[in-house]
Design a protein around this motif. Structure first.
Motif, short mmCIF file in Angstrom:
data_model
loop_
_atom_site.label_atom_id
_atom_site.label_comp_id
_atom_site.label_asym_id
_atom_site.label_seq_id
_atom_site.Cartn_x
_atom_site.Cartn_y
_atom_site.Cartn_z
N ASN A 1 0.79 -1.23 0.00
CA ASN A 1 0.00 0.00 0.00
C ASN A 1 0.83 1.28 0.00
OD1 ASN A 1 -2.95 -0.67 0.05
ND2 ASN A 1 -2.25 -2.01 1.70
N THR A 2 2.15 1.16 -0.07
CA THR A 2 2.95 2.37 -0.24
C THR A 2 2.89 2.80 -1.70
OG1 THR A 2 4.97 1.09 -0.60
CG2 THR A 2 4.51 1.81 1.66
N PRO A 3 2.82 4.10 -1.99
CA PRO A 3 2.73 4.56 -3.38
C PRO A 3 3.96 4.16 -4.19
CG PRO A 3 2.20 6.33 -1.83
CD PRO A 3 2.76 5.21 -1.02
N TRP A 4 3.74 3.93 -5.48
CA TRP A 4 4.86 3.55 -6.34
C TRP A 4 5.94 4.63 -6.35
CZ3 TRP A 4 7.15 -0.45 -8.00
CH2 TRP A 4 8.03 -0.39 -9.08
N SER A 5 5.54 5.88 -6.27
CA SER A 5 6.53 6.97 -6.25
C SER A 5 7.44 6.85 -5.03
CB SER A 5 5.83 8.32 -6.25
OG SER A 5 4.97 8.44 -5.12
N MET A 6 6.92 6.33 -3.93
CA MET A 6 7.72 6.14 -2.73
C MET A 6 8.61 4.91 -2.88
SD MET A 6 6.36 6.10 1.23
CE MET A 6 5.74 7.79 1.13
N LYS A 7 8.12 3.88 -3.54
CA LYS A 7 8.92 2.66 -3.74
C LYS A 7 10.11 2.91 -4.66
CE LYS A 7 4.99 -0.49 -3.16
NZ LYS A 7 4.09 -1.47 -3.83
N THR A 8 10.06 3.99 -5.42
CA THR A 8 11.15 4.33 -6.36
C THR A 8 11.66 5.74 -6.09
OG1 THR A 8 9.49 5.06 -7.98
CG2 THR A 8 10.27 2.79 -8.16
N PHE A 9 11.67 6.16 -4.84
CA PHE A 9 11.96 7.57 -4.52
C PHE A 9 13.36 8.00 -4.91
CE2 PHE A 9 13.61 5.54 -0.67
CZ PHE A 9 14.76 6.28 -0.41
N ASP A 10 14.30 7.03 -5.00
CA ASP A 10 15.68 7.40 -5.39
C ASP A 10 15.95 7.08 -6.86
OD1 ASP A 10 15.80 4.65 -5.37
OD2 ASP A 10 17.48 4.51 -3.95
N GLY A 11 14.86 6.82 -7.62
CA GLY A 11 15.00 6.56 -9.04
C GLY A 11 15.45 5.17 -9.38
N ARG A 12 15.41 4.25 -8.42
CA ARG A 12 15.90 2.90 -8.63
C ARG A 12 14.89 1.85 -8.18
NH1 ARG A 12 21.64 1.35 -6.67
NH2 ARG A 12 20.87 -0.48 -7.81
N GLU A 13 15.26 0.59 -8.37
CA GLU A 13 14.44 -0.51 -7.88
C GLU A 13 14.64 -0.68 -6.38
OE1 GLU A 13 18.43 -2.28 -8.12
OE2 GLU A 13 17.31 -0.86 -9.35
N LYS A 14 13.62 -1.14 -5.70
CA LYS A 14 13.69 -1.49 -4.27
C LYS A 14 14.25 -0.35 -3.40
CE LYS A 14 15.75 -5.46 -5.12
NZ LYS A 14 16.29 -6.84 -5.12
N SER A 15 13.80 0.87 -3.68
CA SER A 15 14.32 2.03 -2.95
C SER A 15 14.08 1.93 -1.45
CB SER A 15 13.66 3.31 -3.49
OG SER A 15 13.83 3.41 -4.88
N LEU A 16 12.90 1.47 -1.06
CA LEU A 16 12.56 1.41 0.36
C LEU A 16 13.41 0.39 1.10
CD1 LEU A 16 8.66 1.70 0.14
CD2 LEU A 16 10.26 3.45 0.95
N LEU A 17 13.62 -0.76 0.52
CA LEU A 17 14.44 -1.78 1.17
C LEU A 17 15.89 -1.31 1.28
CD1 LEU A 17 14.96 -4.54 2.38
CD2 LEU A 17 15.13 -5.47 0.05
N ARG A 18 16.40 -0.69 0.22
CA ARG A 18 17.78 -0.21 0.25
C ARG A 18 17.96 0.82 1.37
NH1 ARG A 18 17.81 0.97 -4.38
NH2 ARG A 18 18.82 -0.89 -5.21
N ALA A 19 17.00 1.73 1.49
CA ALA A 19 17.10 2.76 2.52
C ALA A 19 16.97 2.16 3.92
CB ALA A 19 16.03 3.82 2.30
N ALA A 20 16.11 1.16 4.06
CA ALA A 20 15.86 0.58 5.38
C ALA A 20 17.04 -0.25 5.87
CB ALA A 20 14.60 -0.28 5.34
N ALA A 21 17.84 -0.79 4.96
CA ALA A 21 18.93 -1.70 5.37
C ALA A 21 20.32 -1.15 5.08
CB ALA A 21 18.76 -3.04 4.65
N ARG A 22 20.41 0.04 4.51
CA ARG A 22 21.71 0.55 4.07
C ARG A 22 22.74 0.60 5.19
NH1 ARG A 22 24.36 3.10 0.07
NH2 ARG A 22 22.59 3.25 -1.36
N ASP A 23 22.33 0.90 6.40
CA ASP A 23 23.30 1.07 7.49
C ASP A 23 24.01 -0.22 7.88
OD1 ASP A 23 20.71 0.30 8.63
OD2 ASP A 23 21.77 0.39 10.54
#
Length: 647
Positions: A540-562
């Motif tokens: 239910n997150t908007p597609w624009s949020m799922k690709t907020f950094d212009g790439r695939e899996k933006s949300l997962l990358r941001a959540a686990a980057r650290d």
């Protein structure tokens, strides 16, 4: 994780049918190498093969709840809040009686990750337990809450419950369909099992495939509920089946729903991380050695890194990790539009980063072409609809892991949840009037080729099957299920559809492949990204949020980057590897040529003889892998299973 099977017959006394139950149960010895159990009742018979993971000594099955007089009869919580009638009904058993009788029996496969919380709640309600297993918690949860108990379970599971008091069977499958469950109605009841082979061990069931079943097998989709075999069904994810003397009824207890997403980006990323931390911590619970599958991609790396943190915090690290590789693969790797980088360097970078106890399982072409290995894969899958060498290598990877671990955590399904595949970001595939993976032509490329899987089949047969028409019908059925918000318009509406198609169709192909390959060697593979809380939230997150950094899996990358090295966090999606050794295609060509010389080969009537002859001629250079894999698999399937084609 186990193998289950059973037989309900209202016209027969099943207490005399142990030999049949032994045969049905024996087909799944590989799913449960640690123990076997049979329960026989007048009209119900259960079989179980156990892979012991939790409560090694106390979790034997089939398991029952006996009325022993230690706890007074009392109304259930369903009765107390007015949701249940005063008398027993199929939907809501009303009270725990204690007169020395069997109240409930189960044969159960899987894991319920929140069983400890449920157990504490049930104990507060007056239930007593004699084991530490999640299986017993499931039994008592049903006694307390009736059918509504399924909505309280967090996990991967497929199980049967038999109530001797009402003579009713309940079959339940987890929300995402991580664990398989098949059933075959009979004139006076039903047969069921974790795999079709368990059902076919019963004399009343025969493996028959008609034109629709063959179309389902060949097309690269997996229709919920469709088992390919005539008369057999696969229980849909998030559904249950109740069987009574009056017949069989199906009920859905969970489905993806469209909900307004009100969190901002930072809150969304933080919540996804909180969910992942909780999910991984829950799925690390086991009484046996545990590991992770590590490809060096974002998904498996995130799971491995979070597992390493959790184990270190608990004082029980390091995490053990495993990766598959092929002889000479990294050194001679050639990028294509599906796989841009080899896994090895990235898997090693993550392993070094989290200091895991890492192991590479390196395979060669001889192992991939070994007839014994390929026969084991076909026997595990029941159908020749796989990924060619990708199935064999996965089986061999799991077989090697099983020598050191019993449970593995996988990064599978993150692409479906977060939008990771390249065709999510290909406008032509997204807007095609079919499944996006079909528009992208990935069926052959997943198996290491570029041709279609049906390239060697007879045109007359293909005309009869009408694969494009079959795929179009299934696509329309899937679209008709998609839930929308009024605000879903344009690209957001289409991407909700794309996400739904992947979470209900495409993911089933991969989950079934994973389950069959792992359980063929008695390895339990857990799938953290299939936790329904995460799936619901990200859906239910908007597609624009799922690709907020212009790439695939933006949300997962941001959540686990650290917890990841930059090289791994920034790596572009690369699917499960397929061997690039040219000798593999040559070996397939030679084997297909031998098959064509065998006039008794059962698959010959299905082939385009001229096309197959040209493909196997000396000096032929056409892409043979996807077509040859399917044809060779179908031939072995028809030879070994006794399957009849009704075309």
């Amino acid at each position: 994780m186990c193998g289950i099977t059973g037989w309900i017959s209202y016209d027969n006394d099943l207490t005399t049918q142990r030999r049949t139950l032994d045969a049905m149960t024996g087909t799944m010895a590989c799913r449960g190498p640690d123990a076997a159990g049979i329960w026989l009742g007048t009209h119900a018979a259960f079989g179980h093969r156990r892979l012991a993971v939790i409560d090694i000594d106390g979790g034997r099955q089939p398991m029952s709840v006996e009325a022993d007089g230690r706890t007074p009869t009392r109304p259930t919580s369903a009765e107390r809040d007015g949701r249940a009638p005063a008398q027993p009904s199929p939907a809501q058993p009303t009270s725990i009686e204690h007169d020395g009788r069997t109240l409930l029996v189960t044969t159960y496969s899987g894991e319920v990750y929140n069983y400890r919380e449920l157990r504490a709640e049930l104990e507060n309600l007056g239930h007593t337990f004699r084991t530490q297993s999640d299986t017993e918690v499931v039994l008592h949860a049903y006694l307390e809450w009736g059918e509504a108990f399924a909505q309280r379970l967090n996990g991967m599971y497929a199980f049967a419950l038999w109530d001797p008091r009402t003579e009713e069977l309940l079959l339940v499958r987890d929300r995402m369909g991580i664990k398989p469950l098949y059933y075959h109605p009979t004139p006076d009841g039903v047969l069921f099992g974790s795999e079709p082979k368990a059902i076919f061990a019963h004399p009343a069931a025969r493996p028959v495939v008609d034109a629709e079943g063959l179309a389902e097998l060949i097309t690269f989709t997996k229709t919920p509920g469709h088992a390919v075999y005539k008369g057999m069904h696969e229980l849909r994810p998030g559904h249950l089946v109740r069987v009574t003397r009056r017949g069989l009824t199906i009920k859905r207890y969970w489905a993806l729903e469209a909900r307004e997403h009100t969190d901002d980006l930072d809150t969304t990323i933080a919540h996804i991380r909180e969910l992942l931390d909780d999910i991984v911590a829950r799925q690390l619970i086991a009484d046996v050695p545990l590991c992770t599958l590590l490809s060096g991609g974002l998904d498996s790396s995130a799971i491995t890194a979070l597992a390493a943190r959790a184990l270190t915090a608990a004082g029980s690290g390091p995490v053990r990790s495993f990766a598959v590789d092929f002889t000479g693969y990294t050194e001679n790797f050639k990028a294509d539009d599906l796989r841009g980088t080899p896994d090895g360097p990235y898997a090693h970078a993550l392993a070094e980063h989290v200091r895991s106890d890492h192991h590479d399982i390196v395979l060669d072409t001889a192992a991939l072409m070994d007839h014994g290995h390929r026969a084991a894969v076909l026997a595990a899958r029941d159908l020749p609809n796989g990924f060619g060498d990708g199935d064999t290598s996965l089986f061999l990877l799991f077989k090697a892991i099983r020598e050191q671990s019993t449970v593995a955590l996988s990064g599978e399904s993150a692409d479906e949840v977060f939008g990771g595949y390249s065709w999510f970001h290909n406008p032509e595939a997204v807007h095609a009037d079919t499944f996006p993976w079909a528009a992208a032509g990935v069926a052959g490329r997943f198996a290491g080729g570029t041709a279609t899987r049906e390239a060697l089949l007879d045109p007359g047969l293909l005309g009869k099957l009408d694969l494009p028409g079959y795929e179009a019908r299934r696509y329309r059925e899937a679209l008709a299920e998609v839930p929308y918000l009024d605000s879903d318009t344009g690209l957001q509406r289409r991407m909700r559809e794309i996400s739904y198609l992947h979470l209900t169709r495409f993911v089933q192909i991969l989950l079934d492949r994973k389950d069959r390959a792992s359980m063929a060697v008695g390895l339990e593979v857990r799938v953290p990204f299939c936790d329904h809380r995460l799936v619901e939230y990200v859906f239910n997150t908007p597609w624009s949020m799922k690709t907020f950094d212009g790439r695939e899996k933006s949300l997962l990358r941001a959540a686990a980057r650290d917890v990841l090295p930059d090289a791994v966090a920034d790596r572009v999606k690369s699917p499960y590897p397929s061997t690039q050794d040219p000798r593999y295609a040559e070996a397939l060509r030679a084997e297909l040529k031998d098959l064509l010389a065998d006039r008794d080969a059962p698959v010959r009537p299905l082939l385009d003889a001229d096309t197959a002859a040209r493909a196997t001629a000396d000096g032929a250079t056409s892409d043979i892998r996807p077509g040859a894999e399917l044809v060779l698999g179908m031939d072995a399937w028809l030879r070994t299973t006794g399957t009849t084609l009704e075309l």
